[in-house]
Structure formats: C-alpha cells, structure tokens
Design an enzyme around this catalytic site. Sequence first.
Site, PDB file in Angstrom:
ATOM      1  N   GLY A   1       0.898  -0.915  -0.589  1.00 47.93           N
ATOM      2  CA  GLY A   1       0.121  -0.220   0.087  1.00 47.93           C
ATOM      3  C   GLY A   1       0.591   1.145  -0.012  1.00 47.93           C
ATOM      4  O   GLY A   1       1.874   1.337  -0.189  1.00 47.93           O
TER       5      GLY A   1
ATOM      6  N   VAL B   1       3.015   4.815   0.875  1.00 48.16           N
ATOM      7  CA  VAL B   1       4.040   4.952   2.338  1.00 48.16           C
ATOM      8  C   VAL B   1       3.839   5.500   3.463  1.00 48.16           C
ATOM      9  O   VAL B   1       4.219   5.086   4.439  1.00 48.16           O
ATOM     10  CB  VAL B   1       4.548   5.772   1.339  1.00 48.16           C
ATOM     11  CG1 VAL B   1       5.736   6.953   2.293  1.00 48.16           C
ATOM     12  CG2 VAL B   1       5.619   5.759   0.523  1.00 48.16           C
TER      13      VAL B   1
ATOM     14  N   VAL C   1       0.973   4.977   5.031  1.00 47.01           N
ATOM     15  CA  VAL C   1       0.646   3.931   5.933  1.00 47.01           C
ATOM     16  C   VAL C   1       1.332   2.867   6.376  1.00 47.01           C
ATOM     17  O   VAL C   1       1.355   2.241   7.135  1.00 47.01           O
ATOM     18  CB  VAL C   1      -0.701   2.519   5.318  1.00 47.01           C
ATOM     19  CG1 VAL C   1      -1.007   1.777   5.443  1.00 47.01           C
ATOM     20  CG2 VAL C   1      -2.266   3.943   4.720  1.00 47.01           C
ATOM     21  N   GLY C   2       2.725   2.776   5.514  1.00 45.52           N
ATOM     22  CA  GLY C   2       3.096   1.844   6.102  1.00 45.52           C
ATOM     23  C   GLY C   2       4.882   2.163   6.629  1.00 45.52           C
ATOM     24  O   GLY C   2       4.814   1.984   7.897  1.00 45.52           O
TER      25      GLY C   2
ATOM     26  N   GLU D   1       5.453  -3.597   0.991  1.00 44.19           N
ATOM     27  CA  GLU D   1       5.198  -2.984  -0.223  1.00 44.19           C
ATOM     28  C   GLU D   1       4.824  -1.869  -0.242  1.00 44.19           C
ATOM     29  O   GLU D   1       4.034  -1.801  -0.528  1.00 44.19           O
ATOM     30  CB  GLU D   1       4.849  -4.194  -1.259  1.00 44.19           C
ATOM     31  CG  GLU D   1       6.002  -5.682  -0.981  1.00 44.19           C
ATOM     32  CD  GLU D   1       6.901  -5.401  -1.533  1.00 44.19           C
ATOM     33  OE1 GLU D   1       7.901  -4.634  -2.375  1.00 44.19           O
ATOM     34  OE2 GLU D   1       7.788  -6.340  -1.061  1.00 44.19           O
TER      35      GLU D   1
ATOM     36  N   CYS E   1       2.783   0.009  -8.508  1.00 46.52           N
ATOM     37  CA  CYS E   1       3.761   0.652  -7.829  1.00 46.52           C
ATOM     38  C   CYS E   1       5.281   0.993  -8.959  1.00 46.52           C
ATOM     39  O   CYS E   1       5.468   1.817  -8.370  1.00 46.52           O
ATOM     40  CB  CYS E   1       3.942   0.394  -6.747  1.00 46.52           C
ATOM     41  SG  CYS E   1       3.656  -2.488  -7.143  1.00 46.52           S
TER      42      CYS E   1
END
Length: 465
Positions: free
Chosen positions: A220, A222, A224-225, A240, A274
Amino acid sequence: MFINGEWINRKDIEVKNPYNNEIIGYIPSLSRNETKEAIKIAEEHKSTMKNLSPTIRYNILMKIASELSKNKRELAKLITIDVGKPIKQSIIEVDRTITTFKFSAFYSRELRGETIPFDDGMVITKREPVGLVGAITPFNFPLNLFAHKIAPAIAMGNSIVAHPSSKAPMITIELTKIIEKVLKSKKIPLGVFNLLTGEGHIVGDEIVKNNKINKLSFTGSVEVGESITKKAGFKKITLELGGNNPMIILKDANINKAVESCMSGKFLNSGQVCISVGRVLIEQEVADEFINKIVEKVKKLKIGNPLDEDTNISSLISLDSAERVEKLINKSIGQGGKLICGGKRENSIIYPTILEITADNILANIEIFAPVLPIIRVNDMNEALNQANNSNYGLHSGVFTQDINKALYFADNLEYGGVLINNSPTFRIDNMPFGGIKHSGLGREGIKYAIDEMSEIKTIIVNTK
C-alpha cells in the site's frame, strides 16, 4: 467475510464499479472486536497448518491453481468491474495468479536447511512457519497481490488472516470460495484461512497491532507503511510501498525499444502500478525523437469501457483519485510544466497525459498513480543518475543504453531495489525478489523470498561425543 468456515453476509459497505459508479456488491465491515475474535481463531489453527506435510500443502496450492484455471474469463471480468482495469489486462492478472500458486506449490517442497559440522558434533538448521500471517492487500492487482501473500504463507505452513482493500474486495471473495472448496476436499479445518473485510483503520489497524499476528505483509501507501512501523511491535513485517520510478534513456539507446517499453510501463492499469514509470530522464540529444514517437503512440490509445477488448485506458479506482490527479496536472503546469498531450479528465478517467517538466516540478518528486508521464531532459548520464537517486523512493528503475559498461555502472549506482536494463521499471516476474529500499519498503516478496520472510530458522545442535 469468511471466518472459521462461516460466511458473514452483512451489507455494510457498498462496492462500486469505478467506471460507471454502479453498485456491484456489498461487504461486511468488521468491528474491532470481531477482528480480534477472527485473529484468535486463526491463531488456534497455527498447529494445524504447521503439521500439514509439504505434499499436502503442495496439493492444496496446485488444486487452487487448477480451480482458478477453470474460470479465467469470469474471474477476469470480476477484476475489471471491481477495479476498472481493461479486460485484456485482467486476463493477464488471472494467468499470473495461477502461476503464483504453482510457484508456491513448487517451493513448498523445496524447504531446505543446512548442516554445519564441528569437532564434537553438528549443527542442523531447519525452517519453521512463523505461525500466523496477517496479509493486507491493495486494490490495483486485487487477485495476484493477494495471492503473493497467501500462497507463500500456505506453502510455509502458516495460518492466515487476510484483509483486502475495501475498494476492490469482490475478486478476493471469489478466491476465498475456491480456497474453502479446496480445504474442504482435503478435510482441513477452515479456520486456517480467514478473510476479513471492512475499513482499514479498524480491521487493518487491528491486524497491525495485534500481538497474536507473528508476521505482517502489507502492500500500500508509504504513509500507511510508515504508520505500520510504529504500531507493529515485535512482529516481522514486509512492506511493499510506493515508487517514483525513473526510466533513464541515454543518447545511445534504441529509441524505438524505449518508446515501446515506456508505453507498456506507463499505461498499464491506467498507471495504477507501484512500479509504473514515474518519470523519464532523457539525454538532450534524443529527447525530441523520443517525445515525438511516444506522443504519436499515446494518441492511438483506446479510452473507454474496460470490458471492451480493445480498451487500453479506463477509469481510475475512484472519482476522488481522478480529481486528485487533475489537480496535480494543473499544479505542474502552474509550476512551468509544458503540457504536450492529454491533461483531460472525464469523470473518473484521466486521459493519457505527457508533460515536459524540470527536476523541481511537483511531478518529479511524487508517486502519481495515473496515466501521466513526466519527461525531464538531462545533459549527461551523471545528471540522470543524480536526479534518479534524488528521491525518497527506491523501488524500481530502468536504463536504456547499448553500452554494457554504462549499463553496469547504473546497475551499481542506482539506489533502487531493482534495476532494469533496456526495460522499463514496470517489469516483474512472480518468482523474482521484489521490493524496494528507502521509503519504498522493507523486505522482499517473490515466492521463495516471501517464504523466507514467513518462516523462522531453528538451529539444532547435536553433540555426538
């Protein structure tokens, strides 16, 4: 949603076809307590999966692949109305998903350890399942990216809770029905696999935070990561995330090949990939030739209904996404960007757009996630390299040159997880290591590498004297 073998069919969230905004279904939205209960059930089934032999896991995965093969056209159509992806691209996604399950089946029987001798005995290593895998997946490849998490988890012998994007959940429901059928045929308790639908800030957040989850795999944004890294605690994580992937074209490149590669690399799934081409960095001497040739091809792209066989470009995932991109295009032009073609929005469709910009333009520094191609002229290969590396992202990059020394120089010096020589960044085969550096992610996917991430090494020391 599917929990412990039971389907729950509440109509909490509407799911719409992004092309025509028609309602195509409904999904339940789990509460936090319901999510916790589902995770608890999956945890209780860890030993069930661990104790399955590699042959049984192999047979499960191959049977899923076989069931997918029986209904390729219907599954592809569901992807298309779920996401707005052109049908011919959806068919490719189904084919890739079948391959992903077959690769995972192969590697389920290739789990290996080591023996390390010492004076008084030996050390033996073996891979064991991590336990419970939490998988959170995006909308853009709703079937294959889902498979890239659950298939290696099954291959390694982990139980699973999976949370698909609420923007495109319908295809994962169909896959879950196939998994249910296969597990029943093998007389395996259904609590080993659970599909949890709902809002990301509730369901996804609980999967991230819950200490019963041993491994989290997320694809998802950046933003949220980064949030996940702060909330996940001691669980293993694979992220990812996004990319602003440069495609570098040197003056000795095969321009026709670069144009063809850029066309497929930029406009696949209307740019919602992506590893889509984020920007072209091209030496001055060949810039005009490249621009003229790619504009000619872009103008021939068919735009419209994604169910039509000849459609190349269709809607973005939502009207909000299209409006966001329209604002970015206008902002880029306001910063001096030169609009070469496109720039038009029609409902949730963004027409293929090419702009010539400079390195300080907004489009040079963000993930666009749309059929918008920024082109930047550079004076030489060193400027191209410096601009490519001047990014918080580090997913994929592409370099076009006919000089092997230049190719190897870029391969060594580009700060990206993947470097594609004479190909666009938008290349992936499903068994290669895949992932980024910097803000583009942590860890690697690609079946063998995902299995490594979803396992632990146990060391056994045998004293023989």
